[in-house]
Design a protein around this motif. Sequence first.
Motif, PDB file in Angstrom:
ATOM      1  N   GLN A 268       0.821  -1.203   0.000  1.00 29.30           N
ATOM      2  CA  GLN A 268       0.000   0.000   0.000  1.00 29.30           C
ATOM      3  C   GLN A 268       0.860   1.260   0.000  1.00 29.30           C
ATOM      4  N   MET A 269       1.944   1.266   0.774  1.00 27.75           N
ATOM      5  CA  MET A 269       2.838   2.421   0.798  1.00 27.75           C
ATOM      6  C   MET A 269       3.504   2.625  -0.551  1.00 27.75           C
ATOM      7  N   LYS A 270       3.836   1.532  -1.224  1.00 29.00           N
ATOM      8  CA  LYS A 270       4.448   1.636  -2.551  1.00 29.00           C
ATOM      9  C   LYS A 270       3.498   2.288  -3.541  1.00 29.00           C
ATOM     10  N   GLN A 271       2.242   1.894  -3.480  1.00 31.32           N
ATOM     11  CA  GLN A 271       1.253   2.492  -4.379  1.00 31.32           C
ATOM     12  C   GLN A 271       1.032   3.966  -4.044  1.00 31.32           C
ATOM     13  N   ILE A 272       1.005   4.276  -2.748  1.00 31.43           N
ATOM     14  CA  ILE A 272       0.822   5.676  -2.346  1.00 31.43           C
ATOM     15  C   ILE A 272       1.997   6.526  -2.818  1.00 31.43           C
ATOM     16  N   ASN A 273       3.215   5.975  -2.700  1.00 31.08           N
ATOM     17  CA  ASN A 273       4.398   6.712  -3.147  1.00 31.08           C
ATOM     18  C   ASN A 273       4.347   6.991  -4.648  1.00 31.08           C
ATOM     19  N   LYS A 274       3.884   6.016  -5.418  1.00 26.86           N
ATOM     20  CA  LYS A 274       3.771   6.226  -6.855  1.00 26.86           C
ATOM     21  C   LYS A 274       2.816   7.375  -7.175  1.00 26.86           C
ATOM     22  N   GLN A 275       1.704   7.381  -6.476  1.00 24.49           N
ATOM     23  CA  GLN A 275       0.721   8.441  -6.737  1.00 24.49           C
ATOM     24  C   GLN A 275       1.222   9.792  -6.238  1.00 24.49           C
ATOM     25  N   LEU A 276       1.947   9.806  -5.098  1.00 29.78           N
ATOM     26  CA  LEU A 276       2.498  11.063  -4.604  1.00 29.78           C
ATOM     27  C   LEU A 276       3.557  11.611  -5.551  1.00 29.78           C
ATOM     28  N   ILE A 277       4.357  10.721  -6.132  1.00 29.14           N
ATOM     29  CA  ILE A 277       5.371  11.157  -7.093  1.00 29.14           C
ATOM     30  C   ILE A 277       4.709  11.775  -8.317  1.00 29.14           C
ATOM     31  N   ALA A 278       3.611  11.151  -8.772  1.00 29.53           N
ATOM     32  CA  ALA A 278       2.899  11.695  -9.926  1.00 29.53           C
ATOM     33  C   ALA A 278       2.328  13.074  -9.618  1.00 29.53           C
ATOM     34  N   VAL A 279       1.770  13.241  -8.411  1.00 25.15           N
ATOM     35  CA  VAL A 279       1.231  14.547  -8.019  1.00 25.15           C
ATOM     36  C   VAL A 279       2.353  15.575  -7.889  1.00 25.15           C
ATOM     37  N   ALA A 280       3.498  15.159  -7.311  1.00 28.66           N
ATOM     38  CA  ALA A 280       4.625  16.083  -7.170  1.00 28.66           C
ATOM     39  C   ALA A 280       5.144  16.521  -8.539  1.00 28.66           C
ATOM     40  N   GLN A 281       5.205  15.590  -9.482  1.00 27.02           N
ATOM     41  CA  GLN A 281       5.622  15.949 -10.840  1.00 27.02           C
ATOM     42  C   GLN A 281       4.680  16.979 -11.438  1.00 27.02           C
ATOM     43  N   PHE A 282       3.385  16.822 -11.169  1.00 28.98           N
ATOM     44  CA  PHE A 282       2.402  17.783 -11.671  1.00 28.98           C
ATOM     45  C   PHE A 282       2.653  19.178 -11.086  1.00 28.98           C
ATOM     46  N   ILE A 283       2.904  19.228  -9.764  1.00 30.89           N
ATOM     47  CA  ILE A 283       3.126  20.532  -9.119  1.00 30.89           C
ATOM     48  C   ILE A 283       4.395  21.197  -9.646  1.00 30.89           C
ATOM     49  N   PHE A 284       5.487  20.424  -9.761  1.00 31.61           N
ATOM     50  CA  PHE A 284       6.752  20.990 -10.243  1.00 31.61           C
ATOM     51  C   PHE A 284       6.637  21.451 -11.690  1.00 31.61           C
ATOM     52  N   SER A 285       5.877  20.714 -12.493  1.00 32.50           N
ATOM     53  CA  SER A 285       5.707  21.116 -13.892  1.00 32.50           C
ATOM     54  C   SER A 285       4.958  22.437 -13.985  1.00 32.50           C
ATOM     55  N   VAL A 286       3.919  22.593 -13.151  1.00 29.51           N
ATOM     56  CA  VAL A 286       3.165  23.844 -13.166  1.00 29.51           C
ATOM     57  C   VAL A 286       4.040  24.998 -12.693  1.00 29.51           C
ATOM     58  N   ILE A 287       4.836  24.763 -11.647  1.00 31.37           N
ATOM     59  CA  ILE A 287       5.728  25.818 -11.160  1.00 31.37           C
ATOM     60  C   ILE A 287       6.757  26.192 -12.223  1.00 31.37           C
ATOM     61  N   ALA A 288       7.284  25.177 -12.920  1.00 29.76           N
ATOM     62  CA  ALA A 288       8.256  25.440 -13.973  1.00 29.76           C
ATOM     63  C   ALA A 288       7.629  26.225 -15.120  1.00 29.76           C
TER      64      ALA A 288
END
Length: 224
Positions: free
Chosen positions: A141-161
Amino acid sequence: MPLESIVDPTIRIKPAVKLIDFILKNIKDTDDAPTGIVSLIKSKKSKKEAANAMLKIEDLKWLNRYLREYRKTATKKIYLHELFDNSDVILPSPQITPRNPELEARIKKLKAQQDAREYRAMTKSIDSVRKFLPEDSIAYQMKQINKQLIAVAQFIFSVIAGFAFGFTGIELLVENLDFGFRLLLGIICALIVALAEIYFLALKLNEYDFDVLATSKTKKLHQD
């Protein structure tokens, strides 16, 4: 079942025996009587036809006016609601359109799949084969959560960039831009990147859910 519009809005009344007897015995003059009353009187000789007679609202209105005149000379006062007692009111109903057979078959298939999922969820705790599947572990479950958090973080960094490119990068290319215009460019670039990233983020999250379901089914089949 889908319903169509009501073709015939007429309300029909199946008169009770008391109402039929009163009409047949007391109403003689039918010159201004509506068609329902006239038809009932004409069926006097046939008990079957009289029993199957139908009246309409117009017939009851005419009968109510007749009873007003009747009570002026009659020794026994009779009212419409007394005669109407035990009569059946038949309301108009819309026609029912049958469903498409292909749609009906698909709905049944989806319902069966949903019932199967609910049954597996209910019996999982007592099934020794599925009780300790990897997807039930905390690590999984933590592995799946980490994958989704990474995807969300990529979204935030892309918008900031994207915002940084519109706010600072374009100024480096053009030079001497107004602060308000730079801010507007940054917001526009951030929105464009956000719209694109939302699409890919949705695909990733959906892909993760699909992989989870596919893995569960595959492991279940191998174990069976």
